[in-house]
Scaffold this motif. Structure first.
Motif, PDB file in Angstrom:
ATOM      1  N   HIS A 122       0.862  -1.601  -0.417  1.00 49.90           N
ATOM      2  CA  HIS A 122       0.276  -0.676   0.031  1.00 49.90           C
ATOM      3  C   HIS A 122       0.936   0.990   0.235  1.00 49.90           C
ATOM      4  O   HIS A 122       0.744   2.171   1.301  1.00 49.90           O
ATOM      5  CB  HIS A 122      -1.047  -0.125   1.391  1.00 49.90           C
ATOM      6  N   PRO A 123       1.653   1.987  -1.014  1.00 52.17           N
ATOM      7  CA  PRO A 123       2.955   2.607  -0.816  1.00 52.17           C
ATOM      8  C   PRO A 123       1.708   3.997  -1.471  1.00 52.17           C
ATOM      9  O   PRO A 123       2.566   5.071  -1.172  1.00 52.17           O
ATOM     10  CB  PRO A 123       3.293   2.165  -2.340  1.00 52.17           C
ATOM     11  N   ILE A 124       0.757   3.590  -1.743  1.00 45.12           N
ATOM     12  CA  ILE A 124       0.215   5.207  -2.028  1.00 45.12           C
ATOM     13  C   ILE A 124      -0.991   5.312  -1.539  1.00 45.12           C
ATOM     14  O   ILE A 124      -0.815   6.776  -0.556  1.00 45.12           O
ATOM     15  CB  ILE A 124      -1.045   4.692  -3.673  1.00 45.12           C
ATOM     16  N   ALA A 125      -1.554   4.263  -0.823  1.00 43.17           N
ATOM     17  CA  ALA A 125      -3.224   4.897   0.227  1.00 43.17           C
ATOM     18  C   ALA A 125      -3.786   3.765   0.640  1.00 43.17           C
ATOM     19  O   ALA A 125      -3.826   2.943   0.126  1.00 43.17           O
ATOM     20  CB  ALA A 125      -4.157   6.072  -0.337  1.00 43.17           C
ATOM     21  N   SER A 126      -3.999   3.529   2.024  1.00 46.52           N
ATOM     22  CA  SER A 126      -4.649   2.862   2.412  1.00 46.52           C
ATOM     23  C   SER A 126      -6.258   2.811   2.426  1.00 46.52           C
ATOM     24  O   SER A 126      -6.382   1.483   2.667  1.00 46.52           O
ATOM     25  CB  SER A 126      -4.252   2.771   4.247  1.00 46.52           C
ATOM     26  N   SER A 127      -6.727   3.220   2.109  1.00 43.84           N
ATOM     27  CA  SER A 127      -7.844   4.008   1.398  1.00 43.84           C
ATOM     28  C   SER A 127      -8.458   3.118   0.247  1.00 43.84           C
ATOM     29  O   SER A 127      -9.271   2.237  -0.417  1.00 43.84           O
ATOM     30  CB  SER A 127      -8.383   5.330   1.385  1.00 43.84           C
ATOM     31  N   LEU A 128      -7.348   2.560  -0.631  1.00 44.69           N
ATOM     32  CA  LEU A 128      -7.143   2.332  -1.973  1.00 44.69           C
ATOM     33  C   LEU A 128      -7.292   0.530  -1.503  1.00 44.69           C
ATOM     34  O   LEU A 128      -6.239  -0.094  -1.077  1.00 44.69           O
ATOM     35  CB  LEU A 128      -6.449   2.564  -2.618  1.00 44.69           C
ATOM     36  N   TYR A 129      -7.488  -0.413  -2.808  1.00 46.81           N
ATOM     37  CA  TYR A 129      -7.044  -1.464  -2.583  1.00 46.81           C
ATOM     38  C   TYR A 129      -6.008  -2.152  -3.215  1.00 46.81           C
ATOM     39  O   TYR A 129      -4.987  -0.808  -4.169  1.00 46.81           O
ATOM     40  CB  TYR A 129      -8.082  -2.648  -3.716  1.00 46.81           C
ATOM     41  N   TYR A 130      -4.894  -2.728  -2.751  1.00 43.77           N
ATOM     42  CA  TYR A 130      -3.933  -3.485  -3.933  1.00 43.77           C
ATOM     43  C   TYR A 130      -3.625  -3.006  -4.626  1.00 43.77           C
ATOM     44  O   TYR A 130      -2.775  -2.697  -5.216  1.00 43.77           O
ATOM     45  CB  TYR A 130      -3.466  -4.364  -3.202  1.00 43.77           C
ATOM     46  N   GLU A 131      -4.733  -3.559  -5.519  1.00 41.20           N
ATOM     47  CA  GLU A 131      -4.918  -3.981  -7.397  1.00 41.20           C
ATOM     48  C   GLU A 131      -4.519  -2.262  -7.693  1.00 41.20           C
ATOM     49  O   GLU A 131      -4.741  -1.708  -8.859  1.00 41.20           O
ATOM     50  CB  GLU A 131      -6.272  -4.493  -7.219  1.00 41.20           C
ATOM     51  N   ASP A 132      -5.176  -1.187  -6.686  1.00 34.65           N
ATOM     52  CA  ASP A 132      -5.055  -0.001  -7.217  1.00 34.65           C
ATOM     53  C   ASP A 132      -3.875   0.472  -7.061  1.00 34.65           C
ATOM     54  O   ASP A 132      -3.614   1.825  -7.790  1.00 34.65           O
ATOM     55  CB  ASP A 132      -5.929   0.600  -6.799  1.00 34.65           C
ATOM     56  N   GLN A 133      -2.240   0.367  -6.018  1.00 37.77           N
ATOM     57  CA  GLN A 133      -1.857   0.751  -6.945  1.00 37.77           C
ATOM     58  C   GLN A 133      -0.893  -0.557  -6.993  1.00 37.77           C
ATOM     59  O   GLN A 133       0.380  -0.186  -5.894  1.00 37.77           O
ATOM     60  CB  GLN A 133      -1.220   1.128  -5.260  1.00 37.77           C
ATOM     61  N   LYS A 134      -0.380  -0.877  -7.802  1.00 42.22           N
ATOM     62  CA  LYS A 134       0.629  -2.501  -7.919  1.00 42.22           C
ATOM     63  C   LYS A 134       1.180  -1.846  -8.344  1.00 42.22           C
ATOM     64  O   LYS A 134       2.877  -2.150  -7.998  1.00 42.22           O
ATOM     65  CB  LYS A 134      -0.816  -3.704  -9.439  1.00 42.22           C
ATOM     66  N   PRO A 135       1.892  -1.129  -9.645  1.00 43.23           N
ATOM     67  CA  PRO A 135       2.813  -0.142 -10.110  1.00 43.23           C
ATOM     68  C   PRO A 135       3.327  -0.104  -9.226  1.00 43.23           C
ATOM     69  O   PRO A 135       5.392  -0.173  -8.898  1.00 43.23           O
ATOM     70  CB  PRO A 135       2.623   0.528 -11.401  1.00 43.23           C
ATOM     71  N   GLU A 136       2.709   0.591  -8.032  1.00 44.34           N
ATOM     72  CA  GLU A 136       3.711   1.641  -7.531  1.00 44.34           C
ATOM     73  C   GLU A 136       4.398   0.756  -5.973  1.00 44.34           C
ATOM     74  O   GLU A 136       5.177   0.452  -5.633  1.00 44.34           O
ATOM     75  CB  GLU A 136       3.108   2.577  -6.776  1.00 44.34           C
ATOM     76  N   ALA A 137       3.224  -0.750  -5.876  1.00 45.72           N
ATOM     77  CA  ALA A 137       3.966  -1.759  -5.040  1.00 45.72           C
ATOM     78  C   ALA A 137       5.383  -2.389  -5.557  1.00 45.72           C
ATOM     79  O   ALA A 137       5.879  -2.634  -4.809  1.00 45.72           O
ATOM     80  CB  ALA A 137       2.425  -2.874  -4.562  1.00 45.72           C
ATOM     81  N   LEU A 138       4.407  -2.861  -7.045  1.00 46.05           N
ATOM     82  CA  LEU A 138       6.064  -3.499  -7.617  1.00 46.05           C
ATOM     83  C   LEU A 138       7.284  -2.897  -7.215  1.00 46.05           C
ATOM     84  O   LEU A 138       8.114  -3.631  -6.727  1.00 46.05           O
ATOM     85  CB  LEU A 138       5.238  -3.437  -9.134  1.00 46.05           C
ATOM     86  N   ARG A 139       7.323  -1.042  -7.140  1.00 46.69           N
ATOM     87  CA  ARG A 139       8.744  -0.144  -6.892  1.00 46.69           C
ATOM     88  C   ARG A 139       8.994  -0.338  -5.659  1.00 46.69           C
ATOM     89  O   ARG A 139      10.551  -0.402  -5.652  1.00 46.69           O
ATOM     90  CB  ARG A 139       8.182   0.998  -7.432  1.00 46.69           C
ATOM     91  N   ARG A 140       8.233   0.027  -4.832  1.00 51.88           N
ATOM     92  CA  ARG A 140       8.403   0.115  -3.214  1.00 51.88           C
ATOM     93  C   ARG A 140       9.431  -1.286  -2.843  1.00 51.88           C
ATOM     94  O   ARG A 140      10.293  -1.215  -2.098  1.00 51.88           O
ATOM     95  CB  ARG A 140       7.019   0.340  -2.515  1.00 51.88           C
ATOM     96  N   ALA A 141       8.237  -2.260  -3.352  1.00 54.49           N
ATOM     97  CA  ALA A 141       8.511  -3.627  -2.658  1.00 54.49           C
ATOM     98  C   ALA A 141      10.376  -3.569  -3.429  1.00 54.49           C
ATOM     99  O   ALA A 141      10.571  -4.943  -2.070  1.00 54.49           O
ATOM    100  CB  ALA A 141       7.716  -4.954  -3.413  1.00 54.49           C
ATOM    101  N   ALA A 142      10.511  -3.928  -4.595  1.00 52.81           N
ATOM    102  CA  ALA A 142      12.024  -3.883  -4.804  1.00 52.81           C
ATOM    103  C   ALA A 142      13.178  -2.773  -4.063  1.00 52.81           C
ATOM    104  O   ALA A 142      14.250  -3.975  -3.824  1.00 52.81           O
ATOM    105  CB  ALA A 142      12.277  -3.433  -6.496  1.00 52.81           C
ATOM    106  N   ASP A 143      12.376  -1.899  -3.835  1.00 49.03           N
ATOM    107  CA  ASP A 143      14.061  -1.416  -3.019  1.00 49.03           C
ATOM    108  C   ASP A 143      13.260  -1.765  -1.315  1.00 49.03           C
ATOM    109  O   ASP A 143      14.576  -1.651  -0.948  1.00 49.03           O
ATOM    110  CB  ASP A 143      13.353   0.029  -2.713  1.00 49.03           C
TER     111      ASP A 143
END
Lengths: 250, 250
Positions: A122-143
């Motif tokens: 959830h790198p963008i918002a707790s109020s959104l689903y994972y599926e709605d922030q998946k590209p950002e999650a891929l980047r954050r998880a890699a770091d």
């Protein structure tokens, strides 16, 4: 007087760090939101506190979010503050001020890492689903896998290495020669990370043998082992903080 | 015995919450990393502690990150833990266990918000520049302005409203009828948010008149006013936690 823990009933989440302390000490406690709403408990009881109305009276110290603990008239929120309160009462912290501060400092650093684990999905918002922030999650998880996970584990490994009494019987221990709530929380953090990032953790733990040993020794404690095998232990799932999304494990 | 604060010398950052407590109490302290490296201080002294070698001796309790405080032989890291330690010594917290826990709980919630503010400009990785995560920052900042900022401010407003002694002279106060380190930290949070998000804060503070009043009353305290006008107060800048990027203010 029994402790009353208030936390979401279907996830381990941050509440689990408190549950583990209560379980390790064999404490008398109720997991309120998992009990029956018909008896005045359940999630409605939790929500009444968050809205500032505990048991029908106004609550002077409304928590910002679960988990929170009620003990007599006291209501305390924030996981680390709950453990600060419970530590001496449950025998899960040393007696000196220096030991208590250091244990608390470890817990706060653990809490920072837990927030970072949450934000991998959830790198963008707790109020959104994972599926709605998946590209950002891929980047954050890699770091997280590359930078943060090794850094945090190396620090806990160094803490264990620098504790002269840490090799006492039943250890290793983070603080002195006895079990503290920080040991239980580090166990849970490792357990959760192994669920969420099995491949990355397999690599990372090769450089943290003392952390591996602490995790194994906590799991073998009779009360903890009994708890983990009981129905009180909620299984990891993709609603909690530690979520297994294979694409984030890289 | 003087306190020694270790924090990065060119930003307010998390160290500022500690500086404000020391300043408000008129405490004798050194801001070590801002002093001369030629005299054994400066950033090199800070880095020695992080590497586990304080003043030439090994440090049993190495901090994970600045800020940390040295007081005699004690070294304590984590902003909230430093304030937990300083609170009673500086007269910046109530005497009862309940007051100390509640003040600490407020501080931990403030710390959560500070982390969220940081992540508005660094939602992917602290190790990358803002420019390398700008699209993600735009999304995260939009959610922060819309969801998180109002939620946190509403909670602090409710806390102030529910404190029966909070209207005592020199207040409002978050806890009881006296200044605590949490009041100073809430002042700093508002100050930083006004710098980073002037437009969003102007809107948000309309619903938080007690928070506005607290901010104004802290700024007018003689020691705080003197500090803010001194060279000891570092100006906000785009290396710290509170950064003004107009595109993130929406």
């Amino acid at each position: 007087m029994a402790y009353e823990l208030y936390y979401w009933p279907t996830i381990q989440g941050r509440g689990e760090f408190v549950r583990l302390a209560l379980e390790a000490a064999g404490a008398d406690y109720a997991d309120v939101a998992r009990a029956s709403a018909a008896e005045g408990r359940g999630v409605p009881a939790l929500l009444r506190f968050l809205s500032g109305h505990g048991n029908g009276e106004g609550v002077r110290c409304p928590p910002f979010a679960p988990p929170f603990l009620k003990h007599g008239k006291l209501v305390v929120g924030q996981t680390a503050a709950i453990l600060l309160y419970l530590g001496p009462r449950l025998g899960l912290v040393g007696k000196s001020e220096a030991a208590r501060l250091w244990t608390h400092q470890l817990q706060l650093t653990l809490a920072d890492m837990v927030t970072e684990v949450h934000d991998t999905h959830h790198p963008i918002a707790s109020s959104l689903y994972y599926e709605d922030q998946k590209p950002e999650a891929l980047r954050r998880a890699a770091d997280f896998r590359k930078t943060r996970l090794p850094k945090f584990l190396a620090w806990f490994e160094a803490v264990l290495e620098s504790n002269p009494a840490g090799g006492a019987r039943g250890g290793p221990y983070l603080v002195g020669g006895r079990l503290s709530y920080a040991d239980l929380s580090l166990f849970q953090l490792v357990q959760g990370l192994q669920y969420a990032f099995p491949a990355a953790m397999k690599r990372a733990l090769k450089k943290a043998p003392r952390v591996v040993a602490l995790h194994a020794s906590v799991a073998q404690r009779p009360r903890i082992a009994a708890y983990l095998n009981s129905e009180r232990r909620i299984a990891f799932n993709e609603d909690g903080i530690f979520r297994h999304y294979p694409e984030l494990d890289g």
